[in-house]
Design a protein around this motif. Sequence first.
Motif, PDB file in Angstrom:
ATOM      1  N   PRO A 243       0.812  -1.221   0.000  1.00  0.00           N
ATOM      2  CA  PRO A 243       0.000   0.000   0.000  1.00  0.00           C
ATOM      3  C   PRO A 243       0.849   1.277   0.000  1.00  0.00           C
ATOM      4  CG  PRO A 243      -0.872  -1.577   1.568  1.00  0.00           C
ATOM      5  CD  PRO A 243       0.447  -2.135   1.101  1.00  0.00           C
ATOM      6  N   LYS A 244       2.005   1.226   0.657  1.00  0.00           N
ATOM      7  CA  LYS A 244       2.879   2.416   0.680  1.00  0.00           C
ATOM      8  C   LYS A 244       3.408   2.712  -0.719  1.00  0.00           C
ATOM      9  CE  LYS A 244       4.355   1.432   5.391  1.00  0.00           C
ATOM     10  NZ  LYS A 244       5.291   0.562   6.074  1.00  0.00           N
ATOM     11  N   LEU A 245       3.836   1.665  -1.415  1.00  0.00           N
ATOM     12  CA  LEU A 245       4.354   1.862  -2.778  1.00  0.00           C
ATOM     13  C   LEU A 245       3.255   2.392  -3.693  1.00  0.00           C
ATOM     14  CD1 LEU A 245       6.545  -1.345  -3.271  1.00  0.00           C
ATOM     15  CD2 LEU A 245       7.260   0.940  -2.612  1.00  0.00           C
ATOM     16  N   VAL A 246       2.069   1.816  -3.556  1.00  0.00           N
ATOM     17  CA  VAL A 246       0.936   2.236  -4.386  1.00  0.00           C
ATOM     18  C   VAL A 246       0.628   3.714  -4.146  1.00  0.00           C
ATOM     19  CG1 VAL A 246      -1.568   1.998  -4.576  1.00  0.00           C
ATOM     20  CG2 VAL A 246      -0.104  -0.033  -4.639  1.00  0.00           C
ATOM     21  N   ASN A 247       0.628   4.119  -2.870  1.00  0.00           N
ATOM     22  CA  ASN A 247       0.329   5.522  -2.558  1.00  0.00           C
ATOM     23  C   ASN A 247       1.393   6.463  -3.090  1.00  0.00           C
ATOM     24  OD1 ASN A 247      -2.143   5.086  -1.386  1.00  0.00           O
ATOM     25  ND2 ASN A 247      -1.258   4.686   0.641  1.00  0.00           N
ATOM     26  N   ASP A 248       2.657   6.040  -3.037  1.00  0.00           N
ATOM     27  CA  ASP A 248       3.731   6.853  -3.635  1.00  0.00           C
ATOM     28  C   ASP A 248       3.435   7.095  -5.107  1.00  0.00           C
ATOM     29  OD1 ASP A 248       5.155   7.144  -1.358  1.00  0.00           O
ATOM     30  OD2 ASP A 248       6.648   5.603  -1.808  1.00  0.00           O
ATOM     31  N   CYS A 249       3.028   6.029  -5.802  1.00  0.00           N
ATOM     32  CA  CYS A 249       2.729   6.151  -7.237  1.00  0.00           C
ATOM     33  C   CYS A 249       1.541   7.073  -7.459  1.00  0.00           C
ATOM     34  CB  CYS A 249       2.425   4.788  -7.841  1.00  0.00           C
ATOM     35  SG  CYS A 249       3.864   3.716  -7.867  1.00  0.00           S
ATOM     36  N   LEU A 250       0.487   6.897  -6.652  1.00  0.00           N
ATOM     37  CA  LEU A 250      -0.712   7.715  -6.826  1.00  0.00           C
ATOM     38  C   LEU A 250      -0.399   9.189  -6.601  1.00  0.00           C
ATOM     39  CD1 LEU A 250      -3.407   5.417  -5.142  1.00  0.00           C
ATOM     40  CD2 LEU A 250      -3.111   5.879  -7.585  1.00  0.00           C
ATOM     41  N   ARG A 251       0.510   9.460  -5.640  1.00  0.00           N
ATOM     42  CA  ARG A 251       0.931  10.851  -5.415  1.00  0.00           C
ATOM     43  C   ARG A 251       1.580  11.432  -6.655  1.00  0.00           C
ATOM     44  NH1 ARG A 251       2.083   9.829  -0.210  1.00  0.00           N
ATOM     45  NH2 ARG A 251       4.217   9.202  -0.621  1.00  0.00           N
TER      46      ARG A 251
END
Length: 317
Positions: free
Chosen positions: A176-184
């Motif tokens: 989830p952390k990696l995904v959120n980095d990408c979404l940012r």
Amino acid sequence: YVLKDNEFALDNVVASVRRVLSNRKTRVLVVDDVASARQVLVGLLEAQQYMVVEAASGLEAFAALEAYDDIEVVVTDHQMPDISGYELTRRIRRRFGSDRLRIIGVSSSSDRMLSASFLKAGASDFLYRPFVAEELQCRIANNVETLIQLKQLRAAAACDYLTGLYNRRYFYDLGPKLVNDCLRHKAASAVAILDIDHFKRLNDTYGHEIGDEVLKAVAGRLAAIFEGSDRLLSRLGGEEFAILFPMMDSIAATKLCDEIRSDISRLKVMADDEELSVTVSIGVAEISDHETFDNYLNAADQFLYMAKHKGRNQVYS
Ligand code: GH3
Ligand code: MG
Ligand code: MG
Ligand code: MG
């Protein structure tokens, strides 16, 4: 560049355990404004085979921590012209936990409360000057030992015992952390679930031990494919693996997964004197919105079900 924020994202657990066990020299930062006092500490540390970096002030200490990302112990004086050792400890602790960096305060102050202040600020240890050389050395050795044990524990907690891949816990922790980095960064990611076809039949025919060998062979092949990349690979459980593709849309991920599928279908596993081959089915879902991580995994799982339904040995997205 997205993954740089996550210290362990690029790190294969197995590789990091190996590094820990390989007696790599620990790097220690010595902070003291008085050159002669610094020299005493450096001499004691070098006698213990540590790699030593010196700083003559708090600001120099921050610069050193920037320059060397492998400093694991800081030995700091308290009274210094720019910022105190106590303040330095507080600020370092905001960035590095005690499972990453040990801080040991030393001071010739007569204030008997200083030791408690340092420990409350996050120091791992404290000694009043003049100290007994051997005591300082023992305390540093103990702190390095603790750090190694913490790393081994952390690696073991993230690792799947059979295959050496990351486990489900780690995947759900970091994913989830990696995904959120990408979404940012307004970028999509994709997640794939890969499942070995007719694995139960293989177990029933050849036994669980051969089944385990096949699991290890498939995991080893996947690890080789993704080595050094920013993809997060894990064994979810049983004969199921999950792969997170940061900064990649589902079209590109599907193409890659099909290459993986084809690669694995050519894999040969020796069972007694028979050559076994396996196939895998893969479901791929795109992550481009802020739904829960679980939702995306469920979507990938449903696509996997479709791939199975359509005859296995294929990718569905
Ligand atoms: P499908 O093609 O639909 O995926 O069929 P399948 O037989 O692969 O799927 P199923 O989920 O029915 O069977 C999975 C089997 O994996 C059942 C279980 O005994 C076996 N299994 C799970 N974990 C392990 C393991 O660690 N080692 C071995 N040898 N077998 C395992
Ligand atoms: Mg001083
Ligand atoms: Mg399964
Ligand atoms: Mg299966």
